[in-house]
Design a protein around this motif. Structure first.
Motif, PDB file in Angstrom:
ATOM      1  N   TYR A  15      10.739  -0.861  92.271  1.00  0.00           N
ATOM      2  CA  TYR A  15      10.688   0.074  93.399  1.00  0.00           C
ATOM      3  C   TYR A  15      10.393  -0.698  94.672  1.00  0.00           C
ATOM      4  O   TYR A  15       9.744  -1.743  94.646  1.00  0.00           O
ATOM      5  CB  TYR A  15       9.603   1.132  93.170  1.00  0.00           C
ATOM      6  CG  TYR A  15       9.853   2.015  91.968  1.00  0.00           C
ATOM      7  CD1 TYR A  15      10.512   3.230  92.090  1.00  0.00           C
ATOM      8  CD2 TYR A  15       9.419   1.617  90.703  1.00  0.00           C
ATOM      9  CE1 TYR A  15      10.737   4.039  90.987  1.00  0.00           C
ATOM     10  CE2 TYR A  15       9.640   2.414  89.585  1.00  0.00           C
ATOM     11  CZ  TYR A  15      10.302   3.623  89.743  1.00  0.00           C
ATOM     12  OH  TYR A  15      10.524   4.416  88.641  1.00  0.00           O
ATOM     13  N   SER A  16      10.847  -0.191  95.797  1.00  0.00           N
ATOM     14  CA  SER A  16      10.609  -0.859  97.077  1.00  0.00           C
ATOM     15  C   SER A  16       9.171  -0.664  97.533  1.00  0.00           C
ATOM     16  O   SER A  16       8.493   0.272  97.120  1.00  0.00           O
ATOM     17  CB  SER A  16      11.567  -0.325  98.136  1.00  0.00           C
ATOM     18  OG  SER A  16      11.345   1.064  98.354  1.00  0.00           O
ATOM     19  N   THR A  22       5.134  -6.326  98.665  1.00  0.00           N
ATOM     20  CA  THR A  22       5.324  -7.459  99.580  1.00  0.00           C
ATOM     21  C   THR A  22       4.535  -8.688  99.141  1.00  0.00           C
ATOM     22  O   THR A  22       4.231  -9.562  99.956  1.00  0.00           O
ATOM     23  CB  THR A  22       4.908  -7.061 101.009  1.00  0.00           C
ATOM     24  OG1 THR A  22       3.548  -6.598 101.000  1.00  0.00           O
ATOM     25  CG2 THR A  22       5.797  -5.953 101.551  1.00  0.00           C
TER      26      THR A  22
END
Length: 241
Positions: free
Chosen positions: A113-114, A117
């Motif tokens: 999933y986005s 980071t």
């Protein structure tokens, strides 16, 4: 001890930290659990590999009499997922943690999933004597990436004392998941940058979480920034029948 007394014995809460953290990350939660009378053990997770770390935690469990509640943060969730076959474990609590199914890895799940980071914030790997690689988060990026809702001074201490994880551990496939046979509870923050909230929600639903708490604005270290909420869901798991 008579049966009536035995029924009122509190389970031992066994807490397993994840990558880039160490046992003191549970201090705020431990303080509240102690006030409620719970015996506790904060395991020093080796962070060397999913199976070997799970085997180590299993060895700690063998030294504890009576029921236990296993709590895992981040990669520690993958570890408690792989502690199988211990009949004394009555509940699993996932704190911003991986709950992989068989064959899944931490790297794959966090990238499914986005919103994650972590990759760009990692320092150059440190070579280990066995030919592996240890991973750290760059200290100047630690606060924003890992602990954004923790005061800067506290986050700097966490950055300085972070424990490395092997690259291999994050890419090691999980075995048969304990959450298939042991009830689970989940808590995480909606601003987690290590494991996207969407991934955490997916894993909680898949594991048929008995209770899922999403802490608004919380970072990946929700147990540090919101120890009260984490201690509360652990107690819910501890008293569940």
């Amino acid at each position: 001890m008579n049966t009536t007394s035995a029924q009122h014995i509190k389970p031992t809460i066994v807490l397993v930290h994840g990558a880039f953290a160490e046992s003191s990350s549970w201090n705020g939660v431990l303080t509240q659990l102690h006030e409620q009378g719970y015996p506790t053990v904060a395991v020093a997770n080796p962070l060397r590999g999913v199976k070997s770390d799970a085997d180590y935690v299993a060895s700690v469990l063998k030294s504890i009499e009576g029921p236990t509640v296993l709590v895992g943060h981040s990669y520690g969730g993958a570890v408690i997922t792989n502690v199988v076959g211990n009949e004394n474990v009555k509940a699993l609590v996932y704190v911003a943690a991986f709950a992989p199914d068989a064959g899944e890895t931490a790297v794959e799940l966090s990238g499914r999933y986005s919103g994650g980071t972590l990759g760009p914030t990692l320092a150059p790997p440190v070579a280990t004597p066995d030919g592996g690689k240890d991973l750290y988060i760059q200290q100047d990026k630690f606060h924003a990436q890992f602990a954004a809702d923790v005061p800067a001074a506290a986050a700097q201490l966490m950055a300085s004392t972070q424990r490395p994880i092997t690259e291999a551990a994050l890419n090691e496939a999980s075995g048969t998941p304990a959450w298939q046979s042991i009830p689970s509870w989940f808590i995480y923050g909606d601003r987690d940058l290590n494991i996207p909230a969407a991934a955490l929600s997916f894993m909680a639903k898949r594991a048929n979480s008995k209770e899922t708490v999403v802490v608004s604005g919380a970072s990946h270290v929700v147990m540090v920034s919101h120890p009260d909420a984490v201690a509360e869901i652990i107690e819910h798991a501890a008293v569940a029948r």
